[in-house]
Design an enzyme around this catalytic site. Structure first.
Site, PDB file in Angstrom:
ATOM      1  N   SER A   1      47.592 -48.086  55.126  1.00 19.60           N
ATOM      2  CA  SER A   1      46.154 -48.330  55.081  1.00 19.60           C
ATOM      3  C   SER A   1      45.656 -48.580  56.497  1.00 19.60           C
ATOM      4  O   SER A   1      46.442 -48.608  57.450  1.00 19.60           O
ATOM      5  CB  SER A   1      45.848 -49.545  54.204  1.00 19.60           C
ATOM      6  OG  SER A   1      46.222 -50.724  54.910  1.00 19.60           O
ATOM      7  N   LYS A   2      44.346 -48.758  56.580  1.00 16.76           N
ATOM      8  CA  LYS A   2      43.709 -48.933  57.894  1.00 16.76           C
ATOM      9  C   LYS A   2      44.352 -50.032  58.718  1.00 16.76           C
ATOM     10  O   LYS A   2      44.372 -49.974  59.937  1.00 16.76           O
ATOM     11  CB  LYS A   2      42.232 -49.279  57.690  1.00 16.76           C
ATOM     12  CG  LYS A   2      41.358 -48.056  57.665  1.00 16.76           C
ATOM     13  CD  LYS A   2      39.901 -48.481  57.702  1.00 16.76           C
ATOM     14  CE  LYS A   2      39.077 -47.469  56.923  1.00 16.76           C
ATOM     15  NZ  LYS A   2      38.010 -48.027  56.178  1.00 16.76           N
ATOM     16  N   ARG A   3      44.842 -51.070  58.020  1.00 14.93           N
ATOM     17  CA  ARG A   3      45.347 -52.182  58.846  1.00 14.93           C
ATOM     18  C   ARG A   3      46.633 -51.824  59.587  1.00 14.93           C
ATOM     19  O   ARG A   3      47.051 -52.534  60.484  1.00 14.93           O
ATOM     20  CB  ARG A   3      45.466 -53.468  58.022  1.00 14.93           C
ATOM     21  CG  ARG A   3      46.551 -53.485  57.057  1.00 14.93           C
ATOM     22  CD  ARG A   3      46.427 -54.540  55.997  1.00 14.93           C
ATOM     23  NE  ARG A   3      47.327 -54.121  54.954  1.00 14.93           N
ATOM     24  CZ  ARG A   3      48.638 -54.262  55.008  1.00 14.93           C
ATOM     25  NH1 ARG A   3      49.198 -54.869  56.033  1.00 14.93           N
ATOM     26  NH2 ARG A   3      49.405 -53.805  54.042  1.00 14.93           N
ATOM     27  N   HIS A   4      47.251 -50.697  59.228  1.00 16.97           N
ATOM     28  CA  HIS A   4      48.424 -50.246  59.982  1.00 16.97           C
ATOM     29  C   HIS A   4      48.026 -49.482  61.247  1.00 16.97           C
ATOM     30  O   HIS A   4      48.867 -49.179  62.083  1.00 16.97           O
ATOM     31  CB  HIS A   4      49.302 -49.324  59.125  1.00 16.97           C
ATOM     32  CG  HIS A   4      49.945 -50.033  57.980  1.00 16.97           C
ATOM     33  ND1 HIS A   4      49.610 -49.768  56.676  1.00 16.97           N
ATOM     34  CD2 HIS A   4      50.867 -51.005  57.939  1.00 16.97           C
ATOM     35  CE1 HIS A   4      50.327 -50.549  55.880  1.00 16.97           C
ATOM     36  NE2 HIS A   4      51.090 -51.299  56.622  1.00 16.97           N
ATOM     37  N   GLY A   5      46.762 -49.145  61.341  1.00 17.33           N
ATOM     38  CA  GLY A   5      46.321 -48.337  62.477  1.00 17.33           C
ATOM     39  C   GLY A   5      45.436 -47.229  61.948  1.00 17.33           C
ATOM     40  O   GLY A   5      44.962 -47.286  60.816  1.00 17.33           O
TER      41      GLY A   5
END
Ligand code: GLU
Length: 485
Positions: A252-256
């Site tokens: 998801s976005k929080r991984h990059g």
């Protein structure tokens, strides 16, 4: 063309992210490998979240990646329309068929009622399935209530039997009877639910293989039942595993960055992204990893897609992108680099005297240090915006006893320059003459000049760099560094 038909069916709720693109890619590669048809269908029945703008973004992202579709928006085809909101009549007809055959019924239960029933079921230790209140309501009664202004949903009669789904990747999966109860297929406002619309479309568009994310696996038994009720054989299913972040939770976005648009604006090349995504849960029989789309197409098969989720390795993608940057024509890489350099204020491509040939040579001298095109902003500092302060290694070179005479020797050579730039031969001759006059050679000679004109001990080859720098600027740089020596 073979009879094989696959589809990519995104919901237009924003830019596509890498998970969806990998699904599109597997469909594309499968279709091309089998000489089949790749259909793009827009699933926009979620009216609140779907936008025309997002649809356009999807087309742009797919086209940029080269995942061209054979049927769908902008192309047409014999099975359109290819946007679900334009297919209301088709769904209505299919719903009427199910109703007439007794495979579906009107349900008047309100949200509150359903919620209360769910809670009661859970309390008594039963699965929270629909309690069947409207299951046996005679159609004539239902029609009367509709006439009186009530707005029911349409529910599918889920047969009380195990449902077996055959999947190329997961094998045969049995979903037990109580996996789900009768489920809604059309909302009270007439909008079809995904599980219903998708089956009607896959059936009528003659889709032979459904290749999609395994987050849809639990929907598949419901879809299999609807296929059966509508009188169609189900397509072959292939549910591809999720993509995980480096911490092994769902990517998801929080991984990059996960949006195609973001990869594009960061300076990734489409062929690198395609190559990298193809290797997520698929591998080539020859265990090679670097493939053009054509080579992927030749090698791709669903039986080499693994069941286990793949971890998205941002560093590997970057590394692979670097390989592709080195494979591309230098003029293309330069064109891609221009916006970054213009944004940094290093160049103004709109000026009449803008020197594209020089810029191309500059990019060529830096290309090996790039992994993504946006790296060019840092890499090009040596030409356009050298660091103010010297780092420790550069200082060490400056303090060598021979550096000062070397730099003064180079100054003298530059003072004799006949034109704005030294030619490579003039540069070589200058170095030879400094070597002779100072008795310095090797590292003390070349490192001194390098630090003198770049303020760093690493960077592009000097014989490329110096002929690309105006003599006047080289002289300014030497003067500055000599004051610091
Ligand atoms: N619109 C669905 C999605 O984006 C498509 C699922 C399917 O391929 O059936 O997840």
């Amino acid at each position: 063309m073979s009879d094989i038909r696959v589809r990519f069916a995104p919901s237009p709720t924003g830019h596509i992210h890498v998970g969806n693109v990998r699904t599109a890619l597997f469909n594309y590669l499968f279709a091309r490998n089998k000489n089949g048809v790749f259909v793009l269908r827009i699933e926009d029945t979620d009216l609140e979240r779907s936008t025309g703008e997002s649809e356009k973004l999807i087309y742009d992202d797919l086209r940029w990646l080269g995942l061209n579709w054979d049927e769908g928006e902008g192309i047409g085809g014999g099975y359109g329309p290819y946007t679900q909101t334009a297919r209301a009549d088709t769904y209505r007809k299919a719903a009427e068929q199910l109703l007439a055959n007794g495979d579906a019924y009107y349900c008047f239960c309100s949200e509150d009622e359903l919620e209360a029933a769910r809670e009661a079921a859970l309390k008594s230790g039963n699965p929270p399935l629909y309690n069947g209140k409207c299951h046996n309501l005679p159609l004539s009664d239902a029609l009367k209530r509709i006439e009186n202004g009530e707005k029911p949903s349409l529910r599918f009669k889920a047969l009380r039997q195990d449902v077996i789904v055959n999947d190329i990747i997961h094998g045969s999966i049995t979903f037990p009877t109580d996996s789900f109860g009768d489920f809604i297929i059309v909302r009270p406002n007439g909008v079809p639910i995904y599980n219903f619309a998708v089956v009607v479309d896959d059936a009528l568009m003659n889709i032979t293989h459904v290749i999609r994310g395994d987050d849809h696996l639990s929907n598949t038994p419901k879809q299999a039942l609807i296929f059966q009720a509508l009188g169609y054989a189900p397509p072959v299913f292939a549910h591809i595993p999720m993509i995980l972040g480096p911490d092994r939770s769902k990517l998801s976005k929080r991984h990059g960055n996960t949006s195609v648009e973001q990869f594009r604006s960061d300076g990734y090349l489409p062929e690198a992204l395609v190559n990298y995504l193809a290797l997520l849960s698929w591998s080539s029989p020859d265990e090679e990893e670097i493939f053009s789309v054509k080579e992927l197409t030749e090698r791709f098969s669903l039986d080499r897609v693994s069941k286990s989720a793949a971890v998205f390795d941002f560093d590997k993608l970057k590394w692979m992108n670097g390989l592709y940057i080195r494979k591309r024509d230098i003029s293309e890489i330069t064109a891609l680099a221009v916006p970054y350099l213009a944004k940094a204020g290093y160049i103004d491509p709109d000026r009449a005297d803008f020197d594209m040939a020089r810029l191309t040579s500059i990019i060529a001298s830096l290309r090996d240090s790039l992994n993504i095109i946006s790296d060019i902003t840092r890499a090009a500092e040596v030409y356009f915006n050298p660091p103010q302060t010297l780092d420790e290694e550069s200082r060490d070179i400056l303090t060598l006893p021979t550096t000062k005479v070397v730099l003064e020797g180079f100054q003298a050579e530059l003072n004799n320059a006949a034109s704005e730039y030294l030619t490579p031969d003039e540069y070589k001759a200058a170095m030879k003459s400094i070597q002779k006059s100072t008795g310095t050679k090797g590292k003390p000679l070349y490192m001194a000049v390098r630090v003198g004109v770049t303020r760093r001990t690493k960077g592009p080859e000097l014989d490329q760099f110096i002929p690309l720098m105006p003599v006047g600027i080289l002289k300014e740089r030497l003067e500055k560094v000599l004051k610091e020596a």
